[in-house]
Design an enzyme around this catalytic site. Structure first.
Site, PDB file in Angstrom:
ATOM      1  N   HIS A 268       0.865  -1.186   0.000  1.00  0.00           N
ATOM      2  CA  HIS A 268       0.000   0.000   0.000  1.00  0.00           C
ATOM      3  C   HIS A 268       0.900   1.233   0.000  1.00  0.00           C
ATOM      4  O   HIS A 268       1.574   1.524   0.982  1.00  0.00           O
ATOM      5  CB  HIS A 268      -0.920  -0.006   1.215  1.00  0.00           C
ATOM      6  CG  HIS A 268      -1.948  -1.095   1.167  1.00  0.00           C
ATOM      7  ND1 HIS A 268      -2.467  -1.696   2.289  1.00  0.00           N
ATOM      8  CD2 HIS A 268      -2.560  -1.685   0.104  1.00  0.00           C
ATOM      9  CE1 HIS A 268      -3.355  -2.604   1.926  1.00  0.00           C
ATOM     10  NE2 HIS A 268      -3.426  -2.623   0.604  1.00  0.00           N
TER      11      HIS A 268
ATOM     12  N   GLU B 261       1.159  -3.886  11.338  1.00  0.00           N
ATOM     13  CA  GLU B 261       0.678  -2.521  11.132  1.00  0.00           C
ATOM     14  C   GLU B 261       1.502  -1.668  12.098  1.00  0.00           C
ATOM     15  O   GLU B 261       1.352  -1.797  13.320  1.00  0.00           O
ATOM     16  CB  GLU B 261      -0.814  -2.394  11.441  1.00  0.00           C
ATOM     17  CG  GLU B 261      -1.718  -3.211  10.535  1.00  0.00           C
ATOM     18  CD  GLU B 261      -1.907  -2.598   9.155  1.00  0.00           C
ATOM     19  OE1 GLU B 261      -1.418  -1.476   8.920  1.00  0.00           O
ATOM     20  OE2 GLU B 261      -2.540  -3.246   8.296  1.00  0.00           O
TER      21      GLU B 261
ATOM     22  N   GLU C 243       1.723   4.105   2.704  1.00  0.00           N
ATOM     23  CA  GLU C 243       2.208   3.725   4.047  1.00  0.00           C
ATOM     24  C   GLU C 243       3.723   3.940   4.131  1.00  0.00           C
ATOM     25  O   GLU C 243       4.515   3.003   4.250  1.00  0.00           O
ATOM     26  CB  GLU C 243       1.779   2.282   4.342  1.00  0.00           C
ATOM     27  CG  GLU C 243       0.255   2.158   4.410  1.00  0.00           C
ATOM     28  CD  GLU C 243      -0.265   0.733   4.388  1.00  0.00           C
ATOM     29  OE1 GLU C 243       0.542  -0.219   4.445  1.00  0.00           O
ATOM     30  OE2 GLU C 243      -1.504   0.562   4.308  1.00  0.00           O
TER      31      GLU C 243
ATOM     32  N   ARG D 267      -3.213   4.460  -2.645  1.00  0.00           N
ATOM     33  CA  ARG D 267      -3.021   3.172  -1.964  1.00  0.00           C
ATOM     34  C   ARG D 267      -2.682   2.032  -2.927  1.00  0.00           C
ATOM     35  O   ARG D 267      -1.900   1.137  -2.606  1.00  0.00           O
ATOM     36  CB  ARG D 267      -4.330   2.852  -1.219  1.00  0.00           C
ATOM     37  CG  ARG D 267      -4.476   1.444  -0.665  1.00  0.00           C
ATOM     38  CD  ARG D 267      -5.895   1.306  -0.114  1.00  0.00           C
ATOM     39  NE  ARG D 267      -6.233  -0.063   0.218  1.00  0.00           N
ATOM     40  CZ  ARG D 267      -6.208  -0.585   1.439  1.00  0.00           C
ATOM     41  NH1 ARG D 267      -5.805   0.139   2.457  1.00  0.00           N
ATOM     42  NH2 ARG D 267      -6.575  -1.824   1.645  1.00  0.00           N
TER      43      ARG D 267
ATOM     44  N   HIS E 139       2.996  -3.087   6.994  1.00  0.00           N
ATOM     45  CA  HIS E 139       2.011  -2.056   6.666  1.00  0.00           C
ATOM     46  C   HIS E 139       2.011  -0.988   7.763  1.00  0.00           C
ATOM     47  O   HIS E 139       2.739  -1.079   8.740  1.00  0.00           O
ATOM     48  CB  HIS E 139       0.614  -2.684   6.560  1.00  0.00           C
ATOM     49  CG  HIS E 139       0.428  -3.565   5.367  1.00  0.00           C
ATOM     50  ND1 HIS E 139      -0.098  -3.114   4.177  1.00  0.00           N
ATOM     51  CD2 HIS E 139       0.691  -4.887   5.177  1.00  0.00           C
ATOM     52  CE1 HIS E 139      -0.150  -4.107   3.301  1.00  0.00           C
ATOM     53  NE2 HIS E 139       0.323  -5.203   3.887  1.00  0.00           N
TER      54      HIS E 139
END
Length: 320
Positions: free
Chosen positions: A81, A282, A84, A139, A207
């Site tokens: 993505h 994340e 990020e 994204r 991510h």
């Protein structure tokens, strides 16, 4: 969405990237490629793998660290993505440590002695370029789709219950799944790279954001047979992060702590490639942060430390 002032905060004060180390800033794709090429030229334990081309014909690169034959491989990919940035920057700093600190830093040396490491620092280079030049919050990749919209969410394009929950059939949606499994060159070439890598013991997708360590599966509520073991090892990594910076990460499957999402890379690694340890990070900030994807450069170093100690804890606690 972030204010212009927040986005301005991310950028280096000088427009001349050369005044800063590439790994201390949110470097554009060309600078990242130049850096990993230089590591491959300078260090004997570093190899560069050109594993394909993006839709816009950019070279797709992985960087491999190996100090001798016969080791299991840990695969780490980031930047699927493209918005990020902290995920890409943090991963690049891990790469920097692995390249430059062998036989200098004991932790790095030990990690290289135990495993081969394969990193893809920017899985989605076209999208990442787009976030630097046109749309900071982009994204997806950039391949044109039906209906005049561009891009597929690469992390909905893998062969893991593709086309199900949490992945949109609408080409204009941010989570568009693509026209079919591996319809996108970036996901297709990454899948071939993973497939061709021998003795894979682990696969990590990096991510941002929300401070999570996601265990399989993301695509369904059913868990793998070894779910409790995978969760235990993730909890040890969570603990290592807390001891390092005091940040609290949460461990769990996406359906349990977020929402189901089909077609994800780490699910595919576990389900179809039989990689024993498959996770997604994340990274910073926490889910309630006003910053979201827009993090000042000062966050790169502590975020890297969190990713590094987590990978170290994982590698230390893997069981063959």
């Amino acid at each position: 969405f972030p204010t212009c002032s927040k986005i301005a905060e991310e950028k280096p004060k000088s427009v001349l990237y050369s005044e800063k180390a590439v790994t201390s800033t949110y470097a554009p794709i060309d600078r990242i490629v130049d850096l990993i090429k230089s590591y491959a030229q300078l260090y004997s334990h570093v190899g560069l793998i050109h594993y394909g081309k993006s839709y816009e014909n950019r070279d797709l690169y992985a960087i491999k660290f190996s100090v001798g034959p016969g080791k299991d491989t840990i695969i780490v990919e980031a930047g699927m993505h493209s918005r990020e940035w902290i995920a890409i920057a943090s991963t690049l700093k891990v790469i920097e440590s692995f390249a430059t600190k062998r036989n200098v830093d004991k932790e790095v040396t030990d990690l290289l002695e135990k495993y081969d490491w394969l990193f893809v620092p920017v899985t989605n280079p076209d999208g990442y370029h787009m976030t630097h030049t046109m749309d900071r919050m982009w994204r997806k990749n950039t391949r044109p789709q039906a209906g005049g919209c561009n891009g597929t969410d690469l992390n909905r394009n893998f062969d893991a219950l593709w086309g199900g929950e949490g992945a949109s059939p609408n080409p204009c949606h941010p989570t568009y799944r693509g026209s079919g499994v591996f319809s996108e060159p970036e996901s297709r070439y990454l899948s071939r790279l993973v497939r061709s890598t021998r003795n894979k013991i682990a696969f990590f997708s990096v991510h941002a954001y929300s401070q999570l360590i996601l265990t399989p599966f993301g695509c369904q509520r059913k868990k793998p047979r070894d779910s409790s073991h995978l969760t235990h090892v993730a909890e040890l990594a969570k603990q290592a992060i807390y001891y390092e910076t005091g940040k609290q990460f949460v461990v769990g499957t996406p359906p349990d702590i977020l929402y189901p999402a089909t077609g994800g890379a780490y699910d595919w690694a576990k389900m179809k490639m039989n990689v024993k340890y498959a996770y997604a990070f994340e990274l910073r900030p926490d889910p309630h942060s006003m910053r979201g994807f827009i993090m000042p450069e000062s966050e790169i170093q502590p975020s890297y430390r969190e990713l590094f100690v987590a990978l170290k804890a994982f590698a230390k606690n893997f069981v063959k």
